[in-house]
Design a protein around this motif. Structure first.
Motif, PDB file in Angstrom:
ATOM      1  N   SER A  35     -38.311  27.587  -4.654  1.00 16.12           N
ATOM      2  CA  SER A  35     -39.005  26.297  -4.558  1.00 16.12           C
ATOM      3  C   SER A  35     -40.489  26.609  -4.493  1.00 16.12           C
ATOM      4  N   PRO A  63     -37.687  20.225   0.236  1.00 17.67           N
ATOM      5  CA  PRO A  63     -38.819  20.943   0.838  1.00 17.67           C
ATOM      6  C   PRO A  63     -40.082  20.099   0.943  1.00 17.67           C
ATOM      7  N   HIS A  72     -38.388  24.453   4.155  1.00 21.71           N
ATOM      8  CA  HIS A  72     -37.271  24.070   3.290  1.00 21.71           C
ATOM      9  C   HIS A  72     -36.227  23.313   4.106  1.00 21.71           C
ATOM     10  N   THR A  91     -37.932  23.200  -7.906  1.00 20.59           N
ATOM     11  CA  THR A  91     -36.933  23.480  -6.873  1.00 20.59           C
ATOM     12  C   THR A  91     -35.599  23.747  -7.544  1.00 20.59           C
TER      13      THR A  91
END
Length: 705
Positions: free
Chosen positions: A251, A199, A194, A246
């Motif tokens: 995420s 990410p 991340h 996300t």
């Protein structure tokens, strides 16, 4: 929410049975009914099974795992005690204890347990194996307390999350087995890093070594895997629906099947490679459908800083324009790790000299470890902000849909770039002023050179090729030279050609006039698709177009194209389906008329298929050279291609797999244009076009399209 409701209903049913001492449901265990060696749990729909297994028949190491119940080639998709196997199978037991935890013991010694953080409020917790392959523990008051989907092994099943729970600080990560006989976690993993809310997914060795990078999600696909497209609707059984999420809490990436009758497939990390396997029932094997890394250019940082990996080049690592190898000697010896350095220094807007940016297209964007994301900023504002920061080396949109949105800026060296012939995205790289004018003039010259080379280098040899082989093609089609093996080779060859045009070329190409006379054969009867005079190209996320100028050949054109001028890859799929039927039957669609029903070849094939008499249409000239089931399967594929609704037709990639495997085929729906009295006159008004259709010749005029 639907899964939780299903779980509560199942749980209520189980609890009602307890007072009557009936057998425990086959998909669940509870406090007074443990699971012992030799017994298994089976999901309600019979897809998955949980039990004890030994990956190596000669070993005494025993594991608790989940696998597909009705697939004879066992593929274990989840293992509980990966790092702590049980020695032997005596006195092992899986149960739900008083605290609501699922516990695996041997001789009263705890081997593995779920370690549920939230204390169960009652003693009615139950472990249930769901139809999804998810083993869940919970009760009717608290719902799920634990689930195996939160602790993956080496396999990603539909519905599982791969990523990170920011709220809980928990990673959903795939870890490879050490070997086919040892399910303990290896040093290879696939998960999410991340970076500043931007990410990316990596295949890692240990915790620090990056082996391969998928690239950030750009609104359509991971930047480094353009062939995986974000899908919302599709009837193609081989195309999964991908979801990238996300937000402030999590995420993750996950996938699901597109149809209610899908091809069984799983995604597995095997050492340092991610495979998507498809179960082929007829051959009783797991077949590789896709893998990553797919080639050498997917090796992380192969070309070093500012190096661009181009797989089709003799020396695949090339410095980006404006850069040269840091160590020319090492570069010559194919050691590209040192990367590239600038030919001319940046001025960072010093005095009258100002830096600028040059756009590079078709790229996998660099590693985002040192990038910054702003989803509310447009491209122009992004450029200005990057230009005013001397550390900013590149920028682009974070989302390439709808003309682009969002802003990503890279700081420091640009690492792990590669070029794609099809797909990829734009990247604006910082350059000194002296490079900007030079580059623009050079781009204009390149366009001219490519155009001239395309005409002289490609067109003339093609014309010569047509002249040399044309008579041989006509003789083969008209005579009895083509037996079934040769015809099947032509079918598969044309299919592969369309897969390239639709998927593998840099721009998606729609032929729009695929027919028998546009398929050329060389001396070995290998097919070549020809005559691209009416072809159209799509770029980016474009999947279909519309025109008022209908160009094509009646009998091959898709109904939505003739009626509304809408064309897409599915238009070519329709034409291919007609061509496939013609090759099987040995006669053109428009030349076949069934006088009783006024049906053309498509209509008669559809009618006989429904009546179970499709074999009557097989060309008598291929007698004694074919297996009936193989030819009928090809006819089945052809009928799937010519379905009336373009959304029902498969993609050419799926058609290729259908032809080369024994995967289960869906039942075809009614085709388009199966009556011979349907005329193009109602859709094509110009008499010139009408004449071209009647003689199976494509008419087109010179002019912009």
């Amino acid at each position: 929410m639907d899964i939780i409701i299903t779980f509560i209903i199942t749980l209520t049913y189980i609890l009602l049975l307890l007072p009557y001492k009936l057998s425990i449901a086959a998909d669940s265990i509870h406090l007074s009914q443990p699971l012992t060696n030799g017994k298994t749990l089976v999901s309600k729909d019979g897809t998955f099974e949980l039990g004890f297994f030994r990956p190596d028949g000669n070993s005494i190491k025993t594991y608790l795992g989940i696998w597909f119940k009705n697939i004879p080639v066992r593929k274990v998709v989840w293992v509980a005690n990966r790092a702590n196997p049980v020695n032997g199978s005596k006195d092992i037991m899986l149960t739900v204890n008083m605290t609501g935890n699922l516990v695996l013991t041997q001789d009263d010694t705890v081997v593995w347990f779920t370690n549920i953080q939230e204390q169960a409020l009652n003693n009615n917790s139950v472990a249930v194996l769901l139809d999804s392959g998810n083993l869940v523990v919970g009760n009717d008051r608290q719902g799920y307390l634990w689930q195996s989907f939160d602790y993956p092994s080496d396999t990603l099943l539909p519905g599982m999350k791969l990523g990170r729970s920011l709220k809980l600080g928990h990673d959903w990560k795939i870890t490879s087995w050490k070997s086919p006989q040892d399910p303990s976690p290896s040093e290879f993993s696939w998960g999410l890093l991340h970076h500043d809310n931007y990410p990316e997914y990596y295949i890692m060795k240990g915790t620090n070594i990056k082996l391969s990078r998928f690239g950030p999600f750009n609104g359509q696909n991971p930047s480094g895997v353009p062939e995986i497209r974000y899908l919302t609707t599709s009837t193609d059984p081989l195309q999964n629906r991908y979801e990238f999420v996300t937000n402030k809490d999590e995420s993750f990436y996950r996938y699901s099947y597109n149809t209610t009758n899908p091809v069984i497939s799983i995604i597995v990390l095997n050492q340092a490679t991610v495979f998507r396997y498809v179960w082929v029932e007829q051959d009783q094997i797991w077949r590789t459908y896709r893998s990553f890394p797919k080639d050498k250019c997917d090796t992380y940082g192969l070309c070093g800083a500012y190096g661009n990996c181009i797989i089709k080049r003799g020396q695949m690592c090339q410095c980006i324009k404006g850069f040269s190898p840091k160590s020319p000697q090492a570069w010559t010896l194919t050691d590209w790790s040192g990367g590239c350095v600038r030919d001319k220094p940046l001025s960072c807007n010093n005095g009258t000299q100002k830096d600028g940016f040059i756009k590079f297209g078709g790229l996998k964007v660099p590693d985002t470890a040192h990038a910054s994301l702003n989803e509310t900023m447009g491209l122009e504002e992004c450029r200005d902000k990057c230009l005013n920061n001397c550390s900013c080396m590149a920028y682009t949109n974070s989302n390439i849909n709808g003309g682009g949105s969002g802003c990503v800026m890279w700081f420091g060296d640009l690492i792990d770039i590669r070029h794609f012939d099809d797909g990829g995205q734009d990247l604006y790289i910082r350059m000194p002023t002296s490079m900007l004018g030079t580059e623009h003039r050079r781009e204009r010259r390149i366009i001219i050179y490519i155009t001239i080379a395309s005409i002289c280098g490609l067109l003339l040899p093609c014309l010569y090729f047509v002249w040399r082989v044309h008579k041989k093609i006509v003789d083969n089609i008209k005579g009895k030279l083509l037996k079934w093996p040769q015809r099947l080779n032509i079918i598969c060859g044309v299919c592969r050609g369309l897969v390239y045009l639709h998927q593998d070329s840099r721009l998606r190409i729609i032929h729009r006039d695929l027919k028998a006379s546009n398929i050329l054969l060389d001396q070995d009867l290998n097919p070549k698709i020809s005559d691209f005079g009416t072809a159209r190209t799509f770029g980016g996320d474009q999947t279909e177009g519309n025109t008022k100028r209908i160009i094509g050949t009646y009998g091959y054109m898709a109904p939505e194209y003739v009626a509304k001028g809408i064309f897409s890859v599915k238009s070519d799929v329709f034409s291919f389906g007609v061509l496939l039927l013609e090759i099987i039957c040995g006669i053109r669609n428009k030349a076949y008329y069934h006088t009783d029903d006024n049906l053309n070849l498509v209509g008669q094939a559809w009618t006989l298929w429904k009546e179970g008499r499709a074999s009557e249409l097989i060309d008598s000239n291929i007698e004694n050279s074919y297996v009936v089931s193989e030819v009928l399967r090809c006819m089945h594929v052809g009928l799937l291609c010519i379905q009336q609704n373009p959304n029902d037709r498969p993609t050419m990639t799926s058609v290729m797999l259908m032809l080369e495997s024994e995967m289960r085929l869906e039942v075809p729906k009614e085709p388009g244009f199966f009556y011979s009295n349907i005329s193009p006159d109602s859709c094509l008004s110009r008499s010139r076009r009408d004449r071209s259709l009647a003689y199976d010749v494509t008419f087109s005029s010179f002019g912009p399209r």
